[in-house]
Design a protein around this motif. Structure first.
Motif, PDB file in Angstrom:
ATOM      1  N   ARG A 196      15.168  -6.175  -4.958  1.00 22.66           N
ATOM      2  CA  ARG A 196      14.440  -6.748  -3.826  1.00 22.66           C
ATOM      3  C   ARG A 196      13.691  -5.661  -3.053  1.00 22.66           C
ATOM      4  N   SER A 197      14.290  -4.486  -3.005  1.00 19.34           N
ATOM      5  CA  SER A 197      13.640  -3.361  -2.333  1.00 19.34           C
ATOM      6  C   SER A 197      12.360  -2.957  -3.059  1.00 19.34           C
ATOM      7  N   MET A 198      12.400  -2.955  -4.391  1.00 17.86           N
ATOM      8  CA  MET A 198      11.204  -2.632  -5.165  1.00 17.86           C
ATOM      9  C   MET A 198      10.130  -3.693  -4.965  1.00 17.86           C
ATOM     10  N   ALA A 199      10.532  -4.947  -4.884  1.00 17.80           N
ATOM     11  CA  ALA A 199       9.572  -6.023  -4.634  1.00 17.80           C
ATOM     12  C   ALA A 199       8.939  -5.869  -3.249  1.00 17.80           C
ATOM     13  N   ARG A 200       9.704  -5.405  -2.287  1.00 17.14           N
ATOM     14  CA  ARG A 200       9.179  -5.166  -0.940  1.00 17.14           C
ATOM     15  C   ARG A 200       8.118  -4.071  -0.975  1.00 17.14           C
ATOM     16  N   LEU A 201       8.386  -3.013  -1.730  1.00 15.63           N
ATOM     17  CA  LEU A 201       7.410  -1.934  -1.864  1.00 15.63           C
ATOM     18  C   LEU A 201       6.122  -2.449  -2.495  1.00 15.63           C
ATOM     19  N   ARG A 202       6.254  -3.253  -3.520  1.00 12.06           N
ATOM     20  CA  ARG A 202       5.053  -3.787  -4.182  1.00 12.06           C
ATOM     21  C   ARG A 202       4.242  -4.660  -3.229  1.00 12.06           C
ATOM     22  N   ARG A 203       4.914  -5.461  -2.401  1.00 11.19           N
ATOM     23  CA  ARG A 203       4.201  -6.302  -1.435  1.00 11.19           C
ATOM     24  C   ARG A 203       3.458  -5.460  -0.414  1.00 11.19           C
ATOM     25  N   SER A 204       4.053  -4.328  -0.022  1.00  6.23           N
ATOM     26  CA  SER A 204       3.386  -3.483   0.974  1.00  6.23           C
ATOM     27  C   SER A 204       2.081  -2.913   0.425  1.00  6.23           C
ATOM     28  N   LEU A 205       1.995  -2.710  -0.869  1.00  5.38           N
ATOM     29  CA  LEU A 205       0.753  -2.244  -1.486  1.00  5.38           C
ATOM     30  C   LEU A 205      -0.307  -3.340  -1.490  1.00  5.38           C
ATOM     31  N   SER A 206       0.134  -4.560  -1.605  1.00  8.53           N
ATOM     32  CA  SER A 206      -0.818  -5.673  -1.717  1.00  8.53           C
ATOM     33  C   SER A 206      -1.441  -6.062  -0.377  1.00  8.53           C
ATOM     34  N   ARG A 207      -0.924  -5.522   0.733  1.00 11.32           N
ATOM     35  CA  ARG A 207      -1.425  -5.920   2.047  1.00 11.32           C
ATOM     36  C   ARG A 207      -2.747  -5.247   2.418  1.00 11.32           C
ATOM     37  N   GLU A 208      -3.127  -4.210   1.681  1.00 11.36           N
ATOM     38  CA  GLU A 208      -4.398  -3.538   1.929  1.00 11.36           C
ATOM     39  C   GLU A 208      -5.210  -3.542   0.642  1.00 11.36           C
ATOM     40  N   ALA A 209      -6.446  -4.024   0.738  1.00  9.24           N
ATOM     41  CA  ALA A 209      -7.254  -4.244  -0.463  1.00  9.24           C
ATOM     42  C   ALA A 209      -7.413  -2.970  -1.284  1.00  9.24           C
ATOM     43  N   GLU A 210      -7.662  -1.831  -0.626  1.00  4.26           N
ATOM     44  CA  GLU A 210      -7.875  -0.589  -1.364  1.00  4.26           C
ATOM     45  C   GLU A 210      -6.609  -0.145  -2.076  1.00  4.26           C
ATOM     46  N   LEU A 211      -5.461  -0.289  -1.399  1.00  2.00           N
ATOM     47  CA  LEU A 211      -4.196   0.080  -2.035  1.00  2.00           C
ATOM     48  C   LEU A 211      -3.877  -0.842  -3.199  1.00  2.00           C
ATOM     49  N   GLU A 212      -4.172  -2.113  -3.040  1.00  2.00           N
ATOM     50  CA  GLU A 212      -3.932  -3.061  -4.131  1.00  2.00           C
ATOM     51  C   GLU A 212      -4.778  -2.701  -5.344  1.00  2.00           C
ATOM     52  N   THR A 213      -6.015  -2.304  -5.116  1.00  5.57           N
ATOM     53  CA  THR A 213      -6.883  -1.895  -6.230  1.00  5.57           C
ATOM     54  C   THR A 213      -6.278  -0.711  -6.973  1.00  5.57           C
ATOM     55  N   MET A 214      -5.782   0.278  -6.234  1.00  8.86           N
ATOM     56  CA  MET A 214      -5.196   1.452  -6.865  1.00  8.86           C
ATOM     57  C   MET A 214      -3.856   1.126  -7.520  1.00  8.86           C
ATOM     58  N   ALA A 215      -3.105   0.196  -6.931  1.00 13.54           N
ATOM     59  CA  ALA A 215      -1.794  -0.146  -7.469  1.00 13.54           C
ATOM     60  C   ALA A 215      -1.877  -0.859  -8.814  1.00 13.54           C
ATOM     61  N   ARG A 216      -2.989  -1.491  -9.095  1.00 13.05           N
ATOM     62  CA  ARG A 216      -3.113  -2.176 -10.389  1.00 13.05           C
ATOM     63  C   ARG A 216      -2.964  -1.197 -11.548  1.00 13.05           C
ATOM     64  N   GLN A 217      -3.385   0.041 -11.328  1.00 10.10           N
ATOM     65  CA  GLN A 217      -3.179   1.069 -12.340  1.00 10.10           C
ATOM     66  C   GLN A 217      -1.921   1.883 -12.056  1.00 10.10           C
ATOM     67  N   GLY A 218      -1.649   2.134 -10.781  1.00 10.45           N
ATOM     68  CA  GLY A 218      -0.555   3.022 -10.435  1.00 10.45           C
ATOM     69  C   GLY A 218       0.825   2.404 -10.522  1.00 10.45           C
ATOM     70  N   TRP A 219       0.957   1.113 -10.196  1.00 13.58           N
ATOM     71  CA  TRP A 219       2.284   0.489 -10.197  1.00 13.58           C
ATOM     72  C   TRP A 219       2.942   0.512 -11.575  1.00 13.58           C
ATOM     73  N   PRO A 220       2.241   0.227 -12.662  1.00 18.51           N
ATOM     74  CA  PRO A 220       2.888   0.342 -13.981  1.00 18.51           C
ATOM     75  C   PRO A 220       3.389   1.760 -14.272  1.00 18.51           C
ATOM     76  N   LEU A 221       2.670   2.782 -13.795  1.00 21.09           N
ATOM     77  CA  LEU A 221       3.121   4.159 -13.980  1.00 21.09           C
ATOM     78  C   LEU A 221       4.400   4.405 -13.178  1.00 21.09           C
ATOM     79  N   LEU A 222       4.417   3.908 -11.938  1.00 22.91           N
ATOM     80  CA  LEU A 222       5.603   4.048 -11.098  1.00 22.91           C
ATOM     81  C   LEU A 222       6.805   3.374 -11.749  1.00 22.91           C
TER      82      LEU A 222
END
Length: 245
Positions: free
Chosen positions: A211-237
């Motif tokens: 649940r903590s990891m899901a919370r981190l992922r949601r925090s990335l989705s709250r800002e458009a620029e971070l969400e764009t970067m997370a599409r590539q970065g989250w799988p690496l993480l």
């Protein structure tokens, strides 16, 4: 169990871990007005918990005042129900930080806490050592997004290092209660740290950590620029997290 030193002045309690009990802990260190008058405040940060960045001689510290969040904040933004000193926010956070620091995990060094009892409630503050030159994972990634000098390899490595670091905490059962892109710091050597362990705990199970990891992922989705970067970065993480430290 972590031992903490306590010094009482009436209804005020000063709490220090043994590793930092040699520090001169006075009420002035918890007083932003006094610190500002002495020219010791270098900056501030606002969030659910107000924070002041302090330079004390050659040491950089962070003073944070505990505040409530969510619905309870409508009734009192910084008062908590008194159920004993060992159940207070600073006591619990200092205990967790002391244990994690002793294990060599990347957390701020705990310095001291203050609890001010007020009949059936209390207010509280905590001081930790500041991590020099560090900025949040969000700021690091946004600087890259807006043309800072970080290259793609550097960004990718920070994503991976974040996954490895979180996994190291989870491997010993540590749970961060508010894991988000503002509570993960990246220093000048691109070392990753986890800060703000209020309500953190040890001996958490896998379900809580997921649940903590899901919370981190949601925090990335709250800002458009971070969400764009997370599409590539989250799988690496997540790949680094799965492999472990």
């Amino acid at each position: 169990m972590v031992h903490l030193d306590v010094r009482a002045q009436g209804a005020t309690y000063f709490i220090s871990p043994p590793i930092t009990s040699s520090h001169e802990v006075s009420s002035n260190l918890f007083n932003p007005q006094w610190l500002e008058a002495q020219g010791l405040i270098e900056g501030t940060a606002q969030g659910r918990a107000a924070a002041w960045f302090i330079r004390l001689k050659d040491e950089q510290l962070v003073l944070r005042h505990y505040r409530r969040g969510g619905l309870p904040a409508r009734f009192s933004n910084d008062r908590f129900l008194w159920i004993g000193l060992r159940r207070s926010r600073p006591w619990r956070e200092l205990s967790v930080l002391s244990r994690l620091h002793a294990l060599g995990l990347p957390v701020p060094v705990p310095i001291a806490g203050r609890v001010q009892k007020k009949t059936v409630s209390y207010t509280a503050d905590i001081i930790t050592r500041r991590i020099p030159g560090a900025r949040s994972l969000a700021d690091f990634m946004l600087a890259s997004y807006f043309g800072d000098t970080h290259d793609q390899n550097a960004r990718d490595e920070v994503w991976r290092e974040t996954g490895r670091v979180i996994r190291a905490f989870h491997a010993i059962g540590a749970h961060h209660a508010d894991l988000n892109v503002r509570n993960i710091l990246v220093d000048e050597q691109r070392k990753v740290w986890l800060i703000d362990w209020d309500r953190g705990r040890l001996n958490a199970d896998a379900a809580i950590q997921n649940r903590s990891m899901a919370r981190l992922r949601r925090s990335l989705s709250r800002e458009a620029e971070l969400e764009t970067m997370a599409r590539q970065g989250w799988p690496l993480l997540m790949s680094a997290y799965s492999r472990g430290p």
